[in-house]
Design a protein around this motif. Sequence first.
Motif, PDB file in Angstrom:
ATOM      1  N   CYS A 137      -8.536  23.436  18.138  1.00 18.91           N
ATOM      2  CA  CYS A 137      -7.909  24.748  18.354  1.00 18.91           C
ATOM      3  C   CYS A 137      -8.819  25.521  19.300  1.00 18.91           C
ATOM      4  N   GLN A 179      -8.836  28.876  19.560  1.00 21.06           N
ATOM      5  CA  GLN A 179      -9.129  30.236  19.080  1.00 21.06           C
ATOM      6  C   GLN A 179     -10.515  30.256  18.435  1.00 21.06           C
ATOM      7  N   HIS A 180     -10.983  31.469  18.143  1.00 22.86           N
ATOM      8  CA  HIS A 180     -12.351  31.589  17.598  1.00 22.86           C
ATOM      9  C   HIS A 180     -12.375  32.517  16.389  1.00 22.86           C
ATOM     10  N   CYS A 181     -11.555  32.243  15.407  1.00 23.37           N
ATOM     11  CA  CYS A 181     -11.539  33.097  14.208  1.00 23.37           C
ATOM     12  C   CYS A 181     -12.878  32.937  13.481  1.00 23.37           C
ATOM     13  N   CYS A 213     -12.802  30.938  10.190  1.00 20.44           N
ATOM     14  CA  CYS A 213     -11.960  29.727  10.216  1.00 20.44           C
ATOM     15  C   CYS A 213     -12.353  28.733   9.121  1.00 20.44           C
ATOM     16  N   TYR A 218     -11.064  29.962   5.450  1.00 21.77           N
ATOM     17  CA  TYR A 218      -9.662  30.145   5.075  1.00 21.77           C
ATOM     18  C   TYR A 218      -9.097  28.950   4.298  1.00 21.77           C
ATOM     19  N   CYS A 260      -4.504  26.851   8.805  1.00 19.54           N
ATOM     20  CA  CYS A 260      -5.049  26.000   9.858  1.00 19.54           C
ATOM     21  C   CYS A 260      -6.576  26.079   9.850  1.00 19.54           C
ATOM     22  N   PHE A 261      -7.235  25.041  10.348  1.00 20.78           N
ATOM     23  CA  PHE A 261      -8.696  25.081  10.519  1.00 20.78           C
ATOM     24  C   PHE A 261      -9.110  24.049  11.562  1.00 20.78           C
ATOM     25  N   LYS A 262     -10.233  24.314  12.173  1.00 22.96           N
ATOM     26  CA  LYS A 262     -10.707  23.363  13.181  1.00 22.96           C
ATOM     27  C   LYS A 262     -12.107  22.888  12.819  1.00 22.96           C
ATOM     28  N   GLY A 322      -5.641  22.514  12.966  1.00 20.40           N
ATOM     29  CA  GLY A 322      -5.881  23.158  14.219  1.00 20.40           C
ATOM     30  C   GLY A 322      -4.620  23.814  14.802  1.00 20.40           C
ATOM     31  N   HIS A 341      -0.970  29.644  13.411  1.00 23.18           N
ATOM     32  CA  HIS A 341      -1.611  30.936  13.674  1.00 23.18           C
ATOM     33  C   HIS A 341      -0.829  31.683  14.751  1.00 23.18           C
ATOM     34  N   ASN A 355      -1.564  31.077  18.303  1.00 17.84           N
ATOM     35  CA  ASN A 355      -1.206  29.739  18.806  1.00 17.84           C
ATOM     36  C   ASN A 355       0.296  29.521  18.893  1.00 17.84           C
TER      37      ASN A 355
HETATM   38  S1  SF4 Z   1      -7.688  26.751  13.483  1.00 18.62           S
HETATM   39 FE1  SF4 Z   1      -6.633  28.625  12.875  1.00 18.62          FE
HETATM   40  S2  SF4 Z   1      -8.166  29.800  11.773  1.00 18.62           S
HETATM   41 FE2  SF4 Z   1      -9.247  28.227  12.952  1.00 18.62          FE
HETATM   42  S3  SF4 Z   1      -9.796  29.146  14.879  1.00 18.62           S
HETATM   43 FE3  SF4 Z   1      -7.842  28.149  15.171  1.00 18.62          FE
HETATM   44  S4  SF4 Z   1      -6.330  29.729  14.772  1.00 18.62           S
HETATM   45 FE4  SF4 Z   1      -8.241  30.444  13.923  1.00 18.62          FE
END
Ligand code: SF4
Length: 388
Positions: free
Chosen positions: A117, A119-121, A124, A127, A134-136, A168, A195, A198
């Motif tokens: 993924c 993104q930069h939550c 992450c 969660y 979702c998770f990366k 992801g 997410h 995404n």
């Molecule tokens: S996998 Fe989901 S929670 Fe993790 S960074 Fe990507 S969007 Fe955010």
Amino acid sequence: MLLYDTHNGRHLHFKSTKALQIVNKIYENENLGSIEIDTSDMSNLETHNFIDTIVINGMGKLQSQQEYPVKPVVLLPILSLNFDVDKFKDITNAELCLARDISNYLLDVNIILNNSCNQHCSQCQNYHKQFFCCFKDSSTEKMNQQSLIKILRQINYYPVRTINITGGNIYQYQHLELFDITNVNTKKEFNFYVHYLNYQENHYVDNHNIHIIVNFPLNISRLRDVKSITKGKNVKYHLIVEDEEQYNMFESTMSEFDIEDFEVHPCYNGNNSFFFEENVFMSKEDILDNNTSMREIFRNQKMNANFFGSLYFFPNGEIKANPNEETIGNLNDDGIVDVINTEMVKNTAWRKIRFCEPCSNCLYQYLCPPLSNYEKVMKRNNLCKVKF
Ligand code: SF4
Ligand code: SF4
């Protein structure tokens, strides 16, 4: 002692030794739920008060032997499961498997397609340990196409109704066509967890239920776009909150966007214990006011309703009964039925009940909701404010 009326949630606490003795005696097998109380027993104030209280509260009945000379029989409810795994400890797993149609125990399947993924939550990694999300990770692993086909083929023959899918970023997964409405069993419910940053329109995903995950910092214009492009689709929002301020902001955003179908997921980030204590932890009143049924009380003695029946399939082929527990199978080597069997015997999650302290010494042990992943991540055994 707690006496709890599952019919109406009425509850009485007693500390009296006499009261304990009477109830224990009622529960002795040979007494069949009724005992004799004579006038000398009633002359004892503790006994008298106890009998009066349970009669006034409709939890027991006092009958005159002159009027009813035949001893009444009260069939006390006892827990007896058709399938109690503890009864089967001495037989082999294979026999266990043959003896029961254990495919019925699988209630939902959770598939994680990939781990990548962009993104930069910041939370992450927290969660997905607390709720389905979702998770990366650094592995950038993707579920092998054959493995996914294998899962979908097997669950076709299972009564399982719910299939939850995440990544992801699932849009980076190359075989989404396997979820085409013409390829899957439409009697089953497919839920895609995506997410909001995404989310993109995708024919294979959008024909199923879409679960949009939203967290902070909130990108309002992006959320507005997602709301607009998913209009008319089957969408539910999942809001991740770490404190009250975020909760309040979400509340006003949902009302501004006219979104009614949403679920709030508190997230423990290691520094917000106070938020949990105030908003998630149960008080004694919360526990007792939640009219718990006899069925739930019995269930809480044998299985975990939060975890029971779930299997998680990871991109590298690992199978778990709970993301926070050990691996119980591998897609390449094990059939789903073998994994269910392993979990029933090994119990990494499905039958985890409140058997550790302080719950094991608590009156509310089986009234409380089952253990959740919050206890696991907060490294504690209870989620309550009950003082001992
Ligand atoms: S996998 Fe989901 S929670 Fe993790 S960074 Fe990507 S969007 Fe955010
Ligand atoms: S200690 Fe455990 S069983 Fe007792 S009230 Fe708290 S969570 Fe429930």
